[in-house]
Enzyme design. Sequence first.
Site, mmCIF file in Angstrom:
data_model
loop_
_atom_site.group_PDB
_atom_site.id
_atom_site.type_symbol
_atom_site.label_atom_id
_atom_site.label_comp_id
_atom_site.label_asym_id
_atom_site.label_seq_id
_atom_site.Cartn_x
_atom_site.Cartn_y
_atom_site.Cartn_z
ATOM 1 N N LYS A 172 132.103 102.360 114.803
ATOM 2 C CA LYS A 172 130.772 101.822 115.056
ATOM 3 C C LYS A 172 129.779 102.978 114.912
ATOM 4 C CE LYS A 172 126.994 100.143 116.897
ATOM 5 N NZ LYS A 172 125.728 100.930 116.820
ATOM 6 N N GLU A 247 131.752 112.794 124.608
ATOM 7 C CA GLU A 247 131.048 114.039 124.282
ATOM 8 C C GLU A 247 129.570 113.723 124.417
ATOM 9 O OE1 GLU A 247 128.657 116.283 122.312
ATOM 10 O OE2 GLU A 247 129.828 115.794 120.519
ATOM 11 N N CYS A 281 123.713 118.764 119.579
ATOM 12 C CA CYS A 281 123.969 118.793 121.022
ATOM 13 C C CYS A 281 124.322 120.187 121.514
ATOM 14 C CB CYS A 281 125.076 117.816 121.378
ATOM 15 S SG CYS A 281 126.572 118.018 120.390
ATOM 16 N N GLU A 379 116.618 118.397 127.198
ATOM 17 C CA GLU A 379 117.098 118.680 125.851
ATOM 18 C C GLU A 379 116.018 118.258 124.849
ATOM 19 O OE1 GLU A 379 121.196 117.859 123.281
ATOM 20 O OE2 GLU A 379 120.590 116.429 124.830
#
Length: 476
Positions: A172, A247, A281, A379
């Site tokens: 997906k 993750e 990330c 972030e």
Amino acid sequence: MREYLLHINGEWVGENLEKMEVVNPANGEVVGTVPRGGEAETEAAIEAAYSAFQSWSKLTAYERSAYLKKLYELMLENQEELAEIMTLEMGKPIKESRGEVVYAATFIEWYAEEAKRIYGETIPTHMNNKRMQVWKKPIGVVAAITPWNFPAAMLTRKMGPALAAGCTVIMKPSSESPLTAMKLMELCEQAGFPKGTVNIVTGSSSKITNALMNNDKVRKITFTGSTEVGKLLIEQSAKQVKKLSLELGGHAPVLVFDDADVDKAVQGALASKFRNTGQTCICANRIYVQSGIYDEFVEKYAKAVENLKVGDGLDDSVDVGPLINEAGLEKVLHHIEDAVKQGATVVAGGERIEKSGGYFCQPTVIRDVKESMLIMKEETFGPVAPIQKIETEEEAIRLANSTEYGLAAYVFTENVARGIRVIEQLDFGVIGWNEGLPSAAQAPFGGMKESGIGREGGHQGIDAFLESQYVAIGME
């Protein structure tokens, strides 16, 4: 323009479904479409994967390895096409896209070999009439949910170990960048994977995820994305005690000490921060530089950043492409504005670039930032490097660890004792020591704290797709 269908049980399906447009963030042009699938299509993919698991899991490791090796070869043969698709749908500079294709392929190659290294155990017995063994078995149907920023690598480091272990897969991909995954699905078909072994669905994230989470034939979810979504998956998984690998978010600190090689630190922090336009990330989100070299570092870093070329990723000379969408760009600009209001100084960049309808921002360096600023708390996911002055190791460690995230961190020091001492106190799953690009297929990748559960890559990466079955054998 590329127009794809869903791939379920060896067939391309979904002709009658509503189409979702995929837009090039460099210019706003539609570059492809995929179907808007939902629960019915996901259920069909689950049934196909479940049926295929019965035979795929019984193949020998050498047979599964052969399929993966063929896929690896096809990825390298189609490197340029895959790279172009990737750049068109999410803006990554073409030279980085080429690199990602090779990087993604290495996961397939690595796990083609790891398939043959799934070892059980014989346990020393405490009774002469008993034997004790541990067998390793594939967990079952696996759903791989991936983000937009690394549309090839995030997928192969999930499907590679899953297929190697004997699991079947439902992919997906993100609706922002599904075309790369669709091309990978074509290559899986060319590699000859049996029907239902690999399937792909696109569409409503909530409907597809609900179907995956509520069906007990799906035994494993492997997800890369935000911590917020990861927490929701943890809650949903409780109903069936469904296995998860997560993750999640990151907010990587870079610690540059007085004894660092400044030029090496500049290049390492540059590579980490501006790769994929800062949309990674593990990119350098918070740069802490000790006072003895602070001004020198800032000056050299700003100069290097000013030399980066911004533009359409299809241009081979471009270093920094567009942000993925308007929301991403607005967040970056908001972080810059907040830092300036609180007293920080922009020494390079800092502005939106109005260019052909794309989401471009100048590569930016901000000095004299403070712990209280938004950019040091959230972030950013964009091409902005905030730099804060520090005095001591203790301060550096405290600031680095002052986040709920624990994915990656970077340390620049030429003093081995200091490097070991500092790294031992950092709560991050991945550390780059005098290194800005630490990731590799043969190494475990994952986070501590709220940055995730489990590891991808390395020999550890296949464990998440295996069950350990203890067998006690009576000998009388």
